[in-house]
Scaffold this active site. Structure first.
Site, PDB file in Angstrom:
ATOM      1  N   SER A 153     -24.091  30.475  49.535  1.00 36.22           N
ATOM      2  CA  SER A 153     -25.352  30.332  48.820  1.00 36.22           C
ATOM      3  C   SER A 153     -25.244  31.032  47.453  1.00 36.22           C
ATOM      4  O   SER A 153     -24.326  30.760  46.691  1.00 36.22           O
ATOM      5  CB  SER A 153     -26.496  30.901  49.665  1.00 36.22           C
ATOM      6  N   ASP A 194     -26.613  24.572  52.452  1.00 35.20           N
ATOM      7  CA  ASP A 194     -26.448  26.016  52.305  1.00 35.20           C
ATOM      8  C   ASP A 194     -25.481  26.596  53.341  1.00 35.20           C
ATOM      9  O   ASP A 194     -25.709  26.497  54.549  1.00 35.20           O
ATOM     10  CB  ASP A 194     -27.823  26.676  52.450  1.00 35.20           C
TER      11      ASP A 194
END
Length: 488
Positions: free
Chosen positions: A167, A306
């Site tokens: 991320s 993610d």
């Protein structure tokens, strides 16, 4: 110390703190029950005596008996929590003696110790001792905290060669993996490593904060990450960049993108996928170079999101790929910070806490199996529940954890645009958090860093030989036929 603006000021205050708290006296005292001080002292004395007698063959034999990161229990975390500026002086002397001895053996003339003997020893020692890795967690807009951490490690020459990010952490990791040391010097000298926030300062005092969209993320990545593949980045910097991504579909597993598993994938697309928060940003299709160097879709039937959802800190995969056995974690994930904060208020012995965590993970795995079986008619609900189980069951800590001082995070800041002042505060928070761990990092990684430098100095290698050589694409079919006939 909590308000120091630079490392020199912090260090001076830390010295006063150790003197007043009695930690400096504790450091000078060799005897303690929580490590084998007698064995470490004896080992240090043997190596120093061999150096004093110029017995290089004997020194190599003594080093061959074993180099371990947890010799006599010297790697225990409790040994690094008492003082601000290090651990027992005996442990630091032992580490320095080992490192000096390794450098000395490396420089011994080959008529005394052959090159083959040296390389055999250094290869085995490096394999046994292992390597350190820096793992940067997911953090949303709080990823600027990682900037302060890596800035401090880089300036102190303690940045590991293996770096992973998920991320927001993948953005900072990619900057490290794509820029040379000289370029990083210039980047860290600037105000903001991840872009210019001044355009948002004028709206800083509104009630609702403007949230980032996928176009903002793409624009930021175009500014901060060069257009290169994992292989090209490794060839340029020698740093092993790793980016975690998670599948958007069921029945797929997360992946760790790097120069070994996916050398031709464009780093920018992998980072974009790792930043694609499910339900907020759309899933991302990866792009890679084909055999002729042209961009093309990578696994075109797959979409990725993610990486923090499934594998925020890919410790096991780094261990398998690079022989990593020591993990430095920069942790700014709000969920992880809340869990770590709550753990402090659970008054149980460490063993009981470990059993409790293991039991909790097993319960979550059982719940995940139940969800997959009985929520099949509702795939969206099943996917959301599986994501919840994956996030809750992860381990968010390493051997050395660098965390901010705050526990609560304003939800609007997680995916919102930050002002230049807020970014500067987060970067400084990252620096202060790293200063507090520098002594431990230096002690625990010094031997491994020395072995890596020696092997890099002696080994004659070219990283490009590990990959296939690309053939130039023929301009026309006639050109290809002419080339074949000329070779014939």
């Amino acid at each position: 110390m909590a308000t120091a603006e630079d490392f020199e000021t912090w260090r001076a205050l830390a010295e006063q703190h150790d003197l007043r708290s009695g930690a400096e006296k504790w450091r000078q005292t060799e005897r303690a029950e929580n490590y084998d001080w007698a064995n470490i002292k004896q080992r240090t004395q043997i190596l120093q005596d061999l150096r004093a007698r110029d017995d290089d063959v004997g020194l190599l034999f003594a080093l061959n008996e074993g180099i371990h990161g947890n010799m006599g229990g010297m790697g225990k975390s409790e040994l690094y929590e008492r003082a601000k500026l290090g651990t027992k002086k005996l442990i630091e002397d032992y580490v320095n003696t080992i490192s000096d001895s390794l450098r000395h053996i490396s420089s011994v003339p080959e008529d005394q110790i052959s090159f083959e003997e040296k390389m055999d020893f250094f290869d085995r020692a490096s394999h046994c001792f292992g390597r350190a890795a820096l793992m940067l967690s997911g953090a949303g807009s709080l990823g600027h905290f990682h900037t302060g951490v890596v800035k401090t490690l880089f300036q102190q020459k303690l940045l590991p060669g293996v770096i992973s990010g998920s991320s927001a952490g993948s953005v900072v990791a990619a900057v490290l993996g794509c820029h040379s040391d000289n370029e990083l010097d210039e980047l860290f000298a600037g105000d903001n490593l991840l872009g210019n926030p001044q355009q948002f300062d004028e709206t800083a005092w509104t009630m609702t904060r403007r949230q980032m969209d996928i176009n903002d993320v793409m624009a930021m990545l175009e500014i901060t990450i060069p257009d290169m593949t994992f292989q090209e980045a490794f060839e340029k910097t020698g740093r092993c960049l790793n980016v975690t991504i998670a599948p958007a579909e069921q029945h797929q597993t997360s992946r760790l993108m790097n120069a070994i598993t996916s050398p031709n994938v464009f780093i920018r697309t992998a980072v974009l996928a790792s930043c694609a928060v499910p339900g907020v940003f759309p899933p991302v299709m990866l792009m890679a170079k084909n055999v002729y160097g042209e961009p093309q879709p990578y696994l075109p039937n797959r979409r990725w999101v993610d990486g923090a959802v499934t594998d925020d800190l890919p410790a096991k995969r780094l261990a398998r790929l690079y022989g990593v056995n020591h993990y430095i974690v920069s942790q700014a994930n709000p969920l992880a910070l809340a869990m770590m904060s709550a753990d402090k208020y659970i008054y149980l012995p460490k063993g009981a806490k470990s059993v409790w965590r293991h039991a909790g993970r097993e319960m979550l795995r059982s719940g995940e199996e139940f969800t997959r079986r009985y929520l099949r008619p509702w795939p969206e609900v099943s996917r959301a529940m599986n994501m919840f189980y994956s996030v809750a069951a992860q381990d968010y800590t390493g051997d050395i954890n660098i965390v901010p001082s705050f526990n609560f995070v304003n939800p609007q800041k997680l995916l919102g645009h930050l002002t230049s002042q807020e970014i500067s505060e987060l970067v400084l928070e990252g620096e202060r958090a790293a200063w507090n761990r520098l002594a431990q990092i230096r002690t625990c990684t010094s031997i491994g860093h020395t072995l890596d430098m020696i092997l890099d100095h002696h080994a004659e290698h070219d990283v490009r030989k590990f990959y296939k050589t690309r053939r130039p694409k023929p301009k026309r079919m006639d050109d290809s036929l002419d080339a074949r006939s000329s070779v014939t």
